[in-house]
Design a protein around this motif. Structure first.
Motif, short mmCIF file in Angstrom:
data_model
loop_
_atom_site.label_atom_id
_atom_site.label_comp_id
_atom_site.label_asym_id
_atom_site.label_seq_id
_atom_site.Cartn_x
_atom_site.Cartn_y
_atom_site.Cartn_z
N GLU A 551 0.73 -1.38 -0.27
CA GLU A 551 0.62 -0.11 0.25
C GLU A 551 0.41 1.02 0.19
N ASP A 552 2.17 0.84 0.46
CA ASP A 552 3.04 2.18 0.67
C ASP A 552 3.74 2.43 -0.58
N ASN A 553 3.31 1.92 -1.43
CA ASN A 553 4.02 1.68 -3.13
C ASN A 553 4.69 1.03 -3.07
N SER A 554 5.65 0.11 -2.15
CA SER A 554 6.64 -0.64 -2.27
C SER A 554 5.75 -1.82 -2.76
N LEU A 555 7.32 -2.89 -3.07
CA LEU A 555 7.24 -3.42 -3.69
C LEU A 555 7.64 -4.94 -3.11
N SER A 556 7.18 -6.05 -2.65
CA SER A 556 8.06 -7.34 -2.16
C SER A 556 8.33 -8.03 -2.87
N ILE A 557 9.30 -8.84 -2.57
CA ILE A 557 10.11 -9.74 -3.33
C ILE A 557 9.94 -11.04 -2.90
N LEU A 558 9.17 -12.59 -2.86
CA LEU A 558 8.44 -13.73 -2.39
C LEU A 558 9.49 -14.67 -3.12
N ALA A 559 9.79 -15.28 -1.70
CA ALA A 559 10.19 -16.83 -2.23
C ALA A 559 8.74 -18.26 -3.03
N LYS A 560 9.08 -18.73 -3.28
CA LYS A 560 7.68 -19.59 -3.85
C LYS A 560 7.55 -21.05 -2.78
N HIS A 561 9.00 -21.32 -3.27
CA HIS A 561 9.57 -22.44 -2.49
C HIS A 561 10.43 -22.19 -1.25
N ASN A 562 10.42 -23.82 -0.81
CA ASN A 562 11.93 -23.45 0.22
C ASN A 562 13.22 -24.47 -0.52
N GLY A 563 13.95 -25.06 -0.09
CA GLY A 563 15.25 -26.29 -0.79
C GLY A 563 16.41 -25.53 -1.11
N PHE A 564 16.32 -24.25 -1.33
CA PHE A 564 17.62 -23.44 -2.14
C PHE A 564 18.93 -24.71 -2.02
N ASN A 565 19.17 -24.29 -2.70
CA ASN A 565 21.35 -24.72 -2.60
C ASN A 565 21.74 -23.82 -3.31
N ARG A 566 22.73 -23.41 -2.30
CA ARG A 566 24.05 -22.66 -3.31
C ARG A 566 24.93 -22.88 -4.11
N GLN A 567 24.70 -24.68 -3.95
CA GLN A 567 25.93 -25.15 -4.81
C GLN A 567 24.49 -25.75 -5.77
N LYS A 568 24.12 -25.85 -6.49
CA LYS A 568 23.30 -25.98 -7.54
C LYS A 568 23.10 -24.34 -8.55
N GLN A 569 22.92 -23.61 -7.40
CA GLN A 569 23.03 -22.50 -8.12
C GLN A 569 22.88 -21.21 -6.73
N GLU A 570 24.53 -20.10 -6.44
CA GLU A 570 24.23 -20.13 -6.00
C GLU A 570 23.54 -18.04 -6.32
N VAL A 571 23.10 -17.68 -7.19
CA VAL A 571 23.50 -16.19 -7.38
C VAL A 571 21.56 -16.23 -8.97
N TYR A 572 20.26 -15.99 -8.49
CA TYR A 572 18.87 -15.54 -9.43
C TYR A 572 19.31 -13.74 -10.04
N LEU A 573 18.86 -13.52 -10.47
CA LEU A 573 18.32 -12.41 -11.32
C LEU A 573 17.23 -11.87 -11.51
N LEU A 574 16.53 -11.04 -10.92
CA LEU A 574 15.29 -11.42 -11.20
C LEU A 574 15.13 -9.44 -12.07
N PRO A 575 14.68 -9.91 -13.17
CA PRO A 575 13.89 -8.55 -13.76
C PRO A 575 12.67 -7.41 -13.18
N ILE A 576 12.78 -6.51 -13.19
CA ILE A 576 11.15 -5.70 -12.72
C ILE A 576 10.45 -4.98 -13.30
N VAL A 577 9.91 -4.52 -13.68
CA VAL A 577 9.27 -3.50 -14.62
C VAL A 577 8.87 -2.65 -13.27
N ILE A 578 8.89 -1.16 -14.15
CA ILE A 578 8.36 -0.43 -12.99
C ILE A 578 7.80 0.64 -13.63
N SER A 579 6.21 0.69 -13.80
CA SER A 579 6.17 2.31 -14.43
C SER A 579 4.80 2.90 -13.91
#
Length: 721
Positions: A551-579
């Protein structure tokens, strides 16, 4: 016993009887000489007895007086008789000798030692000494033995009227308010008389006025001076001289008198109104006079003085009450007319004012005499002056959009010459207020145009000054401030408010908020910012993350699942479009970097890289740094060892691709035969590759101290000197 008591009584009363017989003669002498009075009294009991008195068989007797009188200032051919000493002793056959001592004995008073008569041999002054204390004693004429103990008596000097009254504090000064009623007390004066106030009338004084009537009177006994005329006017006469006389002997003839002067000053009261010196005043003033300038002065005279003459001035009527004001000058006691608002000759050429002067301090006793004020008329003529141009507004506010085209008209200023002979006006911009020359102005009509593009995000306001100059008289100029506000257009896309980097715990839960981001827009919409967030179309079905608008004009990013493993993938890139919500809307894509980290059980990030993940559990960061330092040190040692080893194994023969021309050293000393062959390697000369130079032996260091000069460096490809 009865016989002895009778004998004692006889001895005691016999002298008293003798004194009673002789007293009439003494009393008779006193009035004749006007010098003494003898009085009788009981015998004086002796308090002390000398050894000589103890041998006397007779009882002690007392003196028959206690005081005598003598008139002061008495002078005659013979000494004046003061009195006579006489003892109550029975003289019998003995002779008595009288002795006098004390104040003035022998010098002022003289005694006949046989008869006891006392005379004054000098003139006496009571004011100098009023009484004298003397001691009398009776002794035996032959033996000089005391017959009586010494006894004191007093001779008093009787007063005569020999001193005139005196005013010790004169001359006197007093004040009394003017217009006082009859009998108002002014002051009182007193005189003193040195004569005896308790004897006769020598010091009884009576006062009178010799000069100063009929204005003042004096009470004869108290010397209180009062006004004898009512309503004396200070403006008619301010000062009066009063001569006062004091006379003794109760004022009867023959008395002495003294005089003094009293100056009476009438003090001012407010009994006069102010009065203008003239009923009509004329002033002229140029129309371009500065505000607050004194136009002229008016004065109302008042016969009173001090605060009673103070007047206040006011403009009570006229057609210029809004343009002029009048103030009171306390020093000069006049009114100063000043300009409050600008004048315009072309609009109105003259004004008429009615001014009033009124006393400030009113005495209620004289308020019935009429109003303590006066009025006068003031005419003010306005003179024409060459005035500078006048802008239609004291300030201008213009608005322009930041995307306005060059040379487009922003606004217009207008000015006119207020004089009757109107002059054309030329406009210009004060370039000190427009250093970047972003604006231009039409010199004839005052239209302001845009010279360079504007950017609201760089500067919202531009303040310039426009100058208007008369063409006929260039010295007549005016200036006006112009404020130009740059209006916003939607020409900036929104973006992240800062560089965000999110951290995701491996043991995180589904739906957990990884990061909250906000956006910013350099534009300034009227209704505020409202942003729309979305993922790229190809990222809408992202299996790992989702977004939620707050409501304060901000954005929250949430995880959809658990069990992330940094040995499999350490970094994720999430493009966000702001209008944004502009018209037209603008948008941009910002990428959020999400790192997978190892966290504690309570969600505290501990490590976010794979290497840290494979290290043994419990290895601290300090230990890791120490291990890394050891590894770097070993690498440095290895590099140094290899380098030194390489230099040691380098051959003495110059390779084909080496240029040794810079290593040629010339020796001027002659050859030494076999010694020379030992110093240089002959094999080097046989090497065909050494034609262009030679390589000095590395096992012998040349002796440079014997070199007389340095060899010049030859051009490339030339080995000659």
């Amino acid at each position: 016993m009865p016989e002895r008591l009778a004998e004692t009584l006889v001895d005691l009363w016999t002298p008293l009887i003798i004194l009673w017989i002789t007293l009439p003669s003494c009393v008779y002498m006193a009035p004749m000489n006007q010098a003494h009075v003898l009085t009788t009294g009981s015998p004086l009991e002796l308090s002390r007895q000398s050894e000589e008195m103890r041998i006397l068989s007779r009882s002690k007797r007392g003196w028959v007086w206690n005081q005598m009188f003598v008139l002061e200032e008495f002078s005659g051919p013979e000494p004046i008789l003061v009195g006579r000493l006489h003892t109550d002793l029975d003289p019998g056959s003995k002779k008595i000798k009288y002795i006098l001592s004390g104040d003035g004995a022998g010098t002022i008073f003289q005694i006949n030692d046989i008869t006891g008569d006392i005379h004054a041999i000098k003139r006496l002054d009571r004011e100098e000494k009023a009484e004298y204390t003397l001691t009398a004693q009776a002794v035996d004429w032959e033996t000089n033995k005391p017959l009586e103990p010494p006894s004191e008596f007093i001779i008093k000097v009787q007063d005569i009227n020999d001193n005139a009254p005196e005013f010790l504090n004169g001359p006197y000064h007093a004040t009394v308010p003017e217009m006082s009623i009859l009998g108002t007390s002014v002051t009182n004066v007193t005189a003193t008389d040195a004569d005896d106030p308790v004897y006769g009338n020598s010091a009884k004084l009576v006062y009178s006025i010799l000069e100063g009537q009929p204005y003042f009177s004096i009470e004869p006994e108290t010397a209180i001076i009062k006004t004898a005329l009512p309503n004396m006017d200070r403006e008619a006469k301010e000062e009066y001289l009063v001569v006062i006389q004091a006379k003794d002997m109760g004022g009867h003839s023959g008395g002495l008198s003294g005089t003094t002067t009293l100056t009476v000053t009438l003090t001012d009261v407010n009994d006069n109104p102010p009065k203008f010196a003239q009923s009509l005043y004329h002033f002229s003033v140029p129309e371009d006079v500065v505000l607050g300038t004194a136009i002229g002065r008016v004065k109302a005279n008042d016969q009173d003085i001090g605060e009673n003459a103070q007047s206040s001035y006011d403009i009570i009527d006229g057609d210029g009450t809004a343009l002029f004001e009048i103030t009171s000058d306390a020093q000069a006691q006049d009114g100063v007319i000043r300009l409050r608002k600008p004048l315009d000759f072309e609009t109105k050429k003259s004004y008429t004012l009615k001014v009033e002067a009124a006393n400030i301090h009113i005495d209620p006793r004289f308020s019935g005499r009429g109003p303590f004020k006066d009025t006068a008329t003031v005419k003010i003529v306005v003179e024409d002056a060459d005035e500078p141009p006048v802008f239609s507004s004291p300030t201008y506010l213009l608005e322009v959009h930041e995307n306005a085209a060059l040379n487009s008209v922003i606004g217009q200023v207008t000015a006119r010459d207020p004089d009757i002979t109107s002059s054309p006006i030329r406009f210009s911009i004060d370039r000190h207020t427009d250093l970047e020359r972003q604006f231009n102005i039409n010199a004839d009509d005052g239209k302001i145009t845009l010279a360079t593009p504007l950017d609201r995000e760089l500067s919202v306001w531009h303040n310039i000054t426009i100058i208007a100059t008369e063409i006929r008289n260039h010295s007549q100029i005016s200036r006006v401030p112009v404020a130009i506000k740059v209006l916003d257009v939607n020409d900036n896309a929104p973006e992240f408010a800062s560089e965000y980097e999110a951290f995701l715990c491996e043991n995180g839960k589904p739906g957990q908020v990884i990061q909250t981001v906000s956006a910013m827009d350099k534009d300034d919409p009227k209704n505020g910012h409202f942003f729309l967030y979305s993922l790229l179309p190809e990222m809408v079905n992202n299996p790992n993350f989702t977004i939620k608008k707050n409501e304060d004009n901000s954005l929250s990013i949430l995880a959809k699942h658990n069990g992330f493993n940094r040995q499999k993938q350490e970094v994720y890139l999430l493009p966000i479009v702001i209008s944004d919500s502009g018209n037209p809307p603008l948008s941009s894509t910002s990428t959020l970097t999400i790192r997978v980290c190892g966290c504690s059980s309570d969600g505290v990030v501990q490590s976010c890289n794979v290497e840290a993940y494979v290290l043994p559990i419990g290895l601290s960061m300090g230990a890791l740094i120490a291990i890394l330092a050891c590894i770097i040190l070993l690498l440095v040692i290895v590099v140094l060892f290899v380098t030194l080893r390489r230099h040691k194994n380098e051959p003495l023969i110059i390779k084909d691709d080496e240029d040794v021309r810079e290593n040629i050293i010339r020796y001027d000393d002659e050859g030494g035969g076999e010694e020379d062959t030992e110093a240089f390697d002959i094999a080097t000369l046989q090497n065909p590759d050494g034609i262009n130079g030679f390589l000095p032996r590395k096992d012998i260091k040349p002796d440079l101290q014997f070199m007389p000069r340095l060899q010049k460096r030859l051009p490339k490809g030339n080995t000659r000197e």
